[in-house]
Design a protein around this motif. Structure first.
Motif: not given
Length: 154
Positions: A142-145, A95-99, A132-133
């Protein structure tokens, strides 16, 4: 005087649409490949774990490289490698992105244990809830969507 660093990150990213495509038969080899890619970037994989739809890395990264560039290369190379494996039956993508979250030296053992116990952890909580946690605990707005790609909504 020399320069000394200890830059440790907890990095999390998912498969595209969070499909359960990291099958058990290939998981350890994928983890080894990711570790090799990190070493080629002058990094060190401390711990890796996950389940069929995402991975967690505890990694020490070189201060001379951007975290985003290292993660981009790890994801691109491991995705290409996965698509070359006969066990992978359909196109594999991350998926695009990461944490990416910094980890103080004193917390490394706790984060290692957390990553090691992913199978058990995800019997109780989904990847989305976990992610999310993490964002909330690190006070990241962040925005959930915009968090997760959905197969029908991009």
């Amino acid at each position: 005087m020399g320069s000394y660093t200890q830059l440790t990150y907890h990095i999390v990213y998912a498969t595209k649409y969070r499909t359960r495509s990291i099958v058990t038969e290939i998981r350890e080899r994928l983890y080894e490949y990711i570790g090799g890619t990190l070493r080629s970037k002058n990094g060190r994989l401390v711990q890796i774990g996950g389940v069929a739809d995402h991975v967690h890395l505890l990694a020490q990264l070189s201060p001379s490289l951007a975290v985003s560039g290292v993660i981009r290369d790890v994801k691109a190379n491991s995705s290409r490698w996965m698509n070359e494996q006969p066990e992978v039956k359909r196109t594999f993508e991350w998926q695009k992105g990461y944490g990416a979250f910094t980890v103080s030296y004193s917390r490394i053992p706790k984060v290692r244990a957390y990553i090691h116990n992913q199978e058990e952890h995800h019997r109780k909580i989904t990847f989305q809830e976990e992610y999310v946690d993490f964002l909330k605990r690190h006070d990241i707005q962040f925005r959930t969507e915009h968090l997760f790609e959905d197969e029908h909504h991009g």
